[in-house]
Scaffold this motif. Sequence first.
Motif, PDB file in Angstrom:
ATOM      1  N   ALA A  72      -6.513   4.994 -10.646  1.00 43.28           N
ATOM      2  CA  ALA A  72      -7.243   6.220 -10.330  1.00 43.28           C
ATOM      3  C   ALA A  72      -6.269   7.332  -9.952  1.00 43.28           C
ATOM      4  CB  ALA A  72      -8.240   5.967  -9.207  1.00 43.28           C
ATOM      5  N   LYS A  73      -5.252   6.990  -9.171  1.00 44.37           N
ATOM      6  CA  LYS A  73      -4.256   7.979  -8.765  1.00 44.37           C
ATOM      7  C   LYS A  73      -3.477   8.491  -9.977  1.00 44.37           C
ATOM      8  CE  LYS A  73      -2.077  10.287  -5.602  1.00 44.37           C
ATOM      9  NZ  LYS A  73      -2.727  11.430  -5.003  1.00 44.37           N
ATOM     10  N   PRO A  87      -6.807 -18.488  -0.028  1.00 47.64           N
ATOM     11  CA  PRO A  87      -5.914 -17.329   0.150  1.00 47.64           C
ATOM     12  C   PRO A  87      -5.408 -16.767  -1.183  1.00 47.64           C
ATOM     13  CG  PRO A  87      -4.870 -19.332   0.964  1.00 47.64           C
ATOM     14  CD  PRO A  87      -6.269 -19.693   0.606  1.00 47.64           C
ATOM     15  N   LEU A  88      -5.278 -17.632  -2.193  1.00 49.36           N
ATOM     16  CA  LEU A  88      -4.867 -17.151  -3.515  1.00 49.36           C
ATOM     17  C   LEU A  88      -5.894 -16.155  -4.035  1.00 49.36           C
ATOM     18  CD1 LEU A  88      -3.169 -17.168  -6.124  1.00 49.36           C
ATOM     19  CD2 LEU A  88      -4.529 -19.155  -6.846  1.00 49.36           C
ATOM     20  N   ARG A  89      -7.170 -16.519  -3.957  1.00 50.18           N
ATOM     21  CA  ARG A  89      -8.219 -15.621  -4.443  1.00 50.18           C
ATOM     22  C   ARG A  89      -8.256 -14.332  -3.628  1.00 50.18           C
ATOM     23  NH1 ARG A  89     -10.678 -12.921  -8.220  1.00 50.18           N
ATOM     24  NH2 ARG A  89     -12.859 -12.493  -7.760  1.00 50.18           N
ATOM     25  N   MET A  90      -8.070 -14.426  -2.322  1.00 47.33           N
ATOM     26  CA  MET A  90      -8.075 -13.229  -1.487  1.00 47.33           C
ATOM     27  C   MET A  90      -6.915 -12.299  -1.884  1.00 47.33           C
ATOM     28  SD  MET A  90     -10.785 -13.869   0.060  1.00 47.33           S
ATOM     29  CE  MET A  90     -10.894 -12.452   1.097  1.00 47.33           C
ATOM     30  N   LYS A  91      -5.765 -12.878  -2.160  1.00 44.91           N
ATOM     31  CA  LYS A  91      -4.609 -12.083  -2.581  1.00 44.91           C
ATOM     32  C   LYS A  91      -4.866 -11.455  -3.947  1.00 44.91           C
ATOM     33  CE  LYS A  91      -0.499 -10.584  -1.785  1.00 44.91           C
ATOM     34  NZ  LYS A  91      -0.312  -9.569  -0.760  1.00 44.91           N
ATOM     35  N   LEU A  92      -5.484 -12.190  -4.853  1.00 40.14           N
ATOM     36  CA  LEU A  92      -5.815 -11.645  -6.173  1.00 40.14           C
ATOM     37  C   LEU A  92      -6.802 -10.480  -6.057  1.00 40.14           C
ATOM     38  CD1 LEU A  92      -6.133 -14.957  -8.236  1.00 40.14           C
ATOM     39  CD2 LEU A  92      -4.338 -13.216  -8.458  1.00 40.14           C
ATOM     40  N   LEU A  93      -7.775 -10.600  -5.163  1.00 41.53           N
ATOM     41  CA  LEU A  93      -8.730  -9.511  -4.945  1.00 41.53           C
ATOM     42  C   LEU A  93      -8.019  -8.270  -4.396  1.00 41.53           C
ATOM     43  CD1 LEU A  93     -11.772 -11.433  -3.428  1.00 41.53           C
ATOM     44  CD2 LEU A  93     -11.718 -10.222  -5.614  1.00 41.53           C
ATOM     45  N   GLU A  94      -7.109  -8.484  -3.464  1.00 47.76           N
ATOM     46  CA  GLU A  94      -6.353  -7.370  -2.893  1.00 47.76           C
ATOM     47  C   GLU A  94      -5.506  -6.686  -3.963  1.00 47.76           C
ATOM     48  OE1 GLU A  94      -2.594  -6.863   0.110  1.00 47.76           O
ATOM     49  OE2 GLU A  94      -4.057  -8.402   0.609  1.00 47.76           O
ATOM     50  N   MET A 112     -13.452  -4.822   1.270  1.00 51.41           N
ATOM     51  CA  MET A 112     -12.550  -5.939   1.018  1.00 51.41           C
ATOM     52  C   MET A 112     -13.042  -7.147   1.800  1.00 51.41           C
ATOM     53  SD  MET A 112      -9.368  -7.012  -0.228  1.00 51.41           S
ATOM     54  CE  MET A 112      -9.140  -5.498  -1.053  1.00 51.41           C
ATOM     55  N   ARG A 113     -13.019  -8.286   1.147  1.00 45.79           N
ATOM     56  CA  ARG A 113     -13.476  -9.510   1.809  1.00 45.79           C
ATOM     57  C   ARG A 113     -12.438  -9.990   2.806  1.00 45.79           C
ATOM     58  NH1 ARG A 113     -16.092 -13.000  -3.089  1.00 45.79           N
ATOM     59  NH2 ARG A 113     -16.558 -11.260  -4.396  1.00 45.79           N
ATOM     60  N   THR A 114     -12.903 -10.721   3.794  1.00 48.27           N
ATOM     61  CA  THR A 114     -11.969 -11.289   4.766  1.00 48.27           C
ATOM     62  C   THR A 114     -11.797 -12.771   4.481  1.00 48.27           C
ATOM     63  OG1 THR A 114     -13.679 -11.895   6.354  1.00 48.27           O
ATOM     64  CG2 THR A 114     -12.779  -9.660   6.504  1.00 48.27           C
ATOM     65  N   GLU A 115     -10.873 -13.382   5.182  1.00 45.84           N
ATOM     66  CA  GLU A 115     -10.606 -14.796   4.953  1.00 45.84           C
ATOM     67  C   GLU A 115     -11.762 -15.688   5.395  1.00 45.84           C
ATOM     68  OE1 GLU A 115      -7.791 -15.613   8.776  1.00 45.84           O
ATOM     69  OE2 GLU A 115      -7.042 -14.376   7.141  1.00 45.84           O
ATOM     70  N   GLU A 155      -6.075  -6.652  -7.190  1.00 45.83           N
ATOM     71  CA  GLU A 155      -6.985  -5.967  -8.108  1.00 45.83           C
ATOM     72  C   GLU A 155      -7.423  -4.626  -7.519  1.00 45.83           C
ATOM     73  OE1 GLU A 155      -9.369  -5.437 -11.576  1.00 45.83           O
ATOM     74  OE2 GLU A 155      -7.615  -6.644 -11.124  1.00 45.83           O
ATOM     75  N   HIS A 156      -7.717  -4.618  -6.235  1.00 44.08           N
ATOM     76  CA  HIS A 156      -8.099  -3.376  -5.559  1.00 44.08           C
ATOM     77  C   HIS A 156      -6.948  -2.359  -5.623  1.00 44.08           C
ATOM     78  CE1 HIS A 156     -10.046  -0.734  -2.694  1.00 44.08           C
ATOM     79  NE2 HIS A 156      -8.937  -0.736  -1.974  1.00 44.08           N
ATOM     80  N   GLN A 157      -5.734  -2.804  -5.383  1.00 47.97           N
ATOM     81  CA  GLN A 157      -4.573  -1.923  -5.447  1.00 47.97           C
ATOM     82  C   GLN A 157      -4.349  -1.401  -6.862  1.00 47.97           C
ATOM     83  OE1 GLN A 157      -1.401  -4.324  -3.857  1.00 47.97           O
ATOM     84  NE2 GLN A 157      -1.942  -3.879  -1.733  1.00 47.97           N
ATOM     85  N   ARG A 158      -4.550  -2.256  -7.852  1.00 51.96           N
ATOM     86  CA  ARG A 158      -4.385  -1.850  -9.250  1.00 51.96           C
ATOM     87  C   ARG A 158      -5.385  -0.751  -9.604  1.00 51.96           C
ATOM     88  NH1 ARG A 158      -6.826  -2.313 -13.851  1.00 51.96           N
ATOM     89  NH2 ARG A 158      -8.406  -3.732 -13.077  1.00 51.96           N
ATOM     90  N   ILE A 159      -6.638  -0.933  -9.208  1.00 53.64           N
ATOM     91  CA  ILE A 159      -7.674   0.058  -9.486  1.00 53.64           C
ATOM     92  C   ILE A 159      -7.341   1.374  -8.790  1.00 53.64           C
ATOM     93  CG2 ILE A 159     -10.103   0.624  -9.058  1.00 53.64           C
ATOM     94  CD1 ILE A 159     -10.680  -2.396  -9.576  1.00 53.64           C
TER      95      ILE A 159
END
Length: 194
Positions: free
Chosen positions: A140-141, A123-130, A1-4, A132-136
């Motif tokens: 999978a779960k 921060p908007l893009r960082m939140k969108l990446l987070e 995950m990318r940082t700010e 997306e990671h949660q969605r993936i």
Amino acid sequence: MRTEHTTLKVMLASTSPKTSEVLAPILRSSRLQQVGQAESAIQVRKQLYEKAPDIVIINTPLSDELGTQLAVELADRNLAVLLLVKNELQDQISYQMEPHGILTLPKPMSGPALVQALSFLRPLRMKLLEMEHQRISLEAKMKEIRLVNRAKWLLIEHESMTETEANRWIEKTAMDACRKKTAIADDIIRRYGP
């Protein structure tokens, strides 16, 4: 995950070469790297996978469309989008873009306004990446749960187990064999399933 503090990648869509000259120092000072430039929506779509931008700045109008349709498409792909529009169209386009999470700025723009807009997009893009990671991770779960449930029902049907017994059997077999439950479920499905 990318940082700010990560340098995010920006693609610029503009028919004006001057826009890139004006934006370059502002992007650098905002820890943003310009990775591509296009004059049309078609060019942006073609470069999208190759350049993999985090943020797209669209200086309207583009050579083949206004740019609002492209902005919505990009926002739907979880990219942060900044739309630069003529001052007299700002209110109308901003109203249309707001439900999609697209930031609009009137032209001509000031340097400080652009810096502030970019500081919102980071921060908007960082939140969108987070997200997306949660969605993936959730997908999978869910896939794992569906697979194990299918295997349980096959055990219930073919081995006359209760659901609790089938679940316990899958968990114990996975633990004893040092394998994942999904691997055991795959084996069961291959053995009994169509």
